[in-house]
Design a protein around this motif. Sequence first.
Motif: not given
Length: 313
Positions: A3-8
Amino acid sequence: MTRFNTHVEDHGTHVTIHTPDPFSYQQVVAYLNRSENECLHRVDGATVYKAIPINTEIAVMAVSNPTPSRIEIRLLESGGCAVSDALLAAARYVWEWFDLDANLVPFYQLATGDPVLKTLVTDYYGLRLIGVPDLFEALCWAVMGQQINLAFAYTLKRRFVEAFGTRTTVRGHTYWIFPDACRISELTPSELTALGFTTRKSEYLAEIARWMRRGAITKQGLLALPDLESVVDALTDIRGVGKWTANYVAMRCLRHRSAFPIDDVGLHHAVSRLLGMNQKPTREELGVLFAPWHGYEAYATFYFWRHLLAPEY
């Protein structure tokens, strides 16, 4: 890291991480601030400062929490890397360090109906399992802590890091990177015993370093194994790494939610205090206590550890 890319969000001069629920930055900082002898990060008020390696360079980041649902990361030093690359590396590090990829909703749902866990998640709501992303550091830290109290373990770590680690100074503060396995693999036992390590622990640290140097054990390889049992088997092939150490590393570095360092002294102490026991629980009693929490043993353990930091204790 699903989920990293959608939260940064990258703002050029800093990055913002939108934190998943439940999350409490205050609880994270309280845990990170548990020892005045910590040498690998610095807490000043509500800001956490840390150096991280980027290729062969060192970047230094400042982590803060401008709003309850956001973490902000700024660079004090990019280490010669492009700022955008360094910011992305820092964000990825914090995402893993704070275990932000974990979906804690099922754990909290379980805790709601459990009298023991309910107390812990109420008192420490939003705490994430703070990790040790580097495998060599996680293994060494676990070995350092074997059969000694936490205060002395921190003393040994500081001596070890300051003797063999890499440092950079930014704005009047010195920041350290944990020693490289290749460097430690070349040491003689006497160079470690001079710092206060026992001969046996000195041998264990050198052995772990040699395994890491020749690529016989890697984080990527361990993450590719099918289950926790396979991970424990692989790690315990290394001299000095028993089941407690293997489960500790699986829990804090490899993020196995069912990792369970059942022989941990701190865990025994926390359980006996929370439950009002007159003596430490036996392994059998711990097994019974943790049985309803199968799949979340690591988080339950970490919340018990956090309980040891409570002011009343």
